[in-house]
Design a protein around this motif. Sequence first.
Motif, PDB file in Angstrom:
ATOM      1  N   ARG A   1      -8.769   4.284   1.912  1.00 45.03           N
ATOM      2  CA  ARG A   1      -7.870   3.313   2.520  1.00 45.03           C
ATOM      3  C   ARG A   1      -8.603   2.123   3.135  1.00 45.03           C
ATOM      4  NH1 ARG A   1      -3.459   6.911   5.668  1.00 45.03           N
ATOM      5  NH2 ARG A   1      -4.716   6.173   7.420  1.00 45.03           N
TER       6      ARG A   1
ATOM      7  N   PRO B   1      -4.071   4.434  -2.552  1.00 47.36           N
ATOM      8  CA  PRO B   1      -5.167   5.331  -2.179  1.00 47.36           C
ATOM      9  C   PRO B   1      -4.922   6.709  -2.779  1.00 47.36           C
ATOM     10  CG  PRO B   1      -3.601   5.248  -0.393  1.00 47.36           C
ATOM     11  CD  PRO B   1      -3.066   4.334  -1.473  1.00 47.36           C
TER      12      PRO B   1
ATOM     13  N   MET C   1       0.868  -1.173   0.000  1.00 49.35           N
ATOM     14  CA  MET C   1       0.000   0.000   0.000  1.00 49.35           C
ATOM     15  C   MET C   1       0.906   1.224   0.000  1.00 49.35           C
ATOM     16  SD  MET C   1      -1.634   2.779   1.327  1.00 49.35           S
ATOM     17  CE  MET C   1      -1.661   2.914   3.092  1.00 49.35           C
TER      18      MET C   1
ATOM     19  N   GLN D   1       0.926   5.265  -0.344  1.00 49.30           N
ATOM     20  CA  GLN D   1       0.125   6.492  -0.360  1.00 49.30           C
ATOM     21  C   GLN D   1       1.010   7.654  -0.805  1.00 49.30           C
ATOM     22  OE1 GLN D   1      -3.003   7.636   2.710  1.00 49.30           O
ATOM     23  NE2 GLN D   1      -1.320   8.962   3.326  1.00 49.30           N
TER      24      GLN D   1
END
Length: 467
Positions: free
Chosen positions: A423, A388, A355, A357
């Motif tokens: 998220r 995200p 993930m 960001q």
Amino acid sequence: MINSPVFFSGIGGSGMLPLASIVRAAGARVAGSDRSLDAGRTPHKFDYLRALGIQLFPQDGSGLQDGMTLVTSAAVEDTVPDVVRARELGLTHVTRPEFLAKLLNDAQRSIAVGGTSGKSTVTGMIGWILHACHRQPTVMNGAVMKNFVTPAAPFASALVGDPELFVSEVDESDGSVALYRPEIAVLTNISLDHKEMDELRQLFAHFLNSARKAVLNLDDPETRALADTVPSDKVVGYGFDSPAADFMGKDLQLRPDGTSFAVEAEGARHDVQVGVPGRHNASNALAAIAATRALGVRLEDAAAAIARFEGLRRRLETVGSAAGITVIDDFAHNPDKIDATLATLRAQPGRLLIMFQPHGFGPLAKMGDELAQSLADGMAPDDRLYLPDPVYQGGTTDRARGSDWLADQVEQRGRSAQHIADRSGIADALVAEARTGDRILVMGARDDTLIDFAQGILERLGETSAA
């Protein structure tokens, strides 16, 4: 000595909190405000500041009083009520770098650590070596140093010691690196991040020439080129690949939990053990050893101390494991940092579920292609990337390039990437996708809630395995 009360607007920021802690420990009256406080985010951080005797106010100007000095972070605009109120009262108003530069420049002995990547880790390593060798430094860092964390000091991004021995990381993103005149300037590397390369070269050349000694990473081509702009008697070079290095790293061994190498300098050889993984951290350790030697620390003492360095929060930090899946939290946000993080993790077994960001729309506009290339190059074919929306804290920045664009760019380079704006949706996808042996990597900057996100993933994995 700080004579007037100091008000920090944006006091919860990674560069503001440790500075406020140092000023408070020096005996000054300190107060502050923060938009995260007003929004109810990261309350434990503000509880810690209150425990230090720092009074907190809404960011509406109500905390400003006659006789105060206002210190603002880069995130605080001139239209923020604190700044408006300070103007009305005729208060002295300085930026965080201006305030920090005065503390560092006034110290009898000082080390300033600059560079695109690694400066927080090198600062923490230098601080730890000096502390372990009973030098009692004051250390100003942008990240929490695990060696100094205690129940009473959970946010140990500052170490309060002798104000005449000052160690700090310094930032080039706003050009403020030019303000510092340290005894010893350390430069880890130069690569694309906040500014164009030509401007970075000029800024760092000025930084190095303002110091009495320049400790330079000769493995980095840009830093090596800058060595020619500094008088040769000022230069202390370090590296694993450059024959011109004064501190030469040899026989590097990479392990999942750290590295080992030998440092050859001053006609001697010393074995070094580093408890944080990755070639980049071995280079960081070499920088710290060279810098502390310039302050008079014996090589054998520095090498012994670095073996007990525990690392920084959010720097390849293992949050925990559940159901055979490891969750890792990391600050990587520019191409250079992403390269280092993914290279370190790819050298170990296990699929990566990432993930990432983006830390703003501006960085995507400036270096989006390079970010996409670093992500694609660092991923294996079966790795997965989830993106995200970027960090956005208001303002008029151009939002033409978003995370959907970045996901598409990574896909075009042959790797799996998916944009999920919220998220919580990414958390669902990660938990559903993860299987035994996988590693979930959370990457990003400028957002204190990323560690909470990582811990939330770990908790959900634990609940799933217990069900």
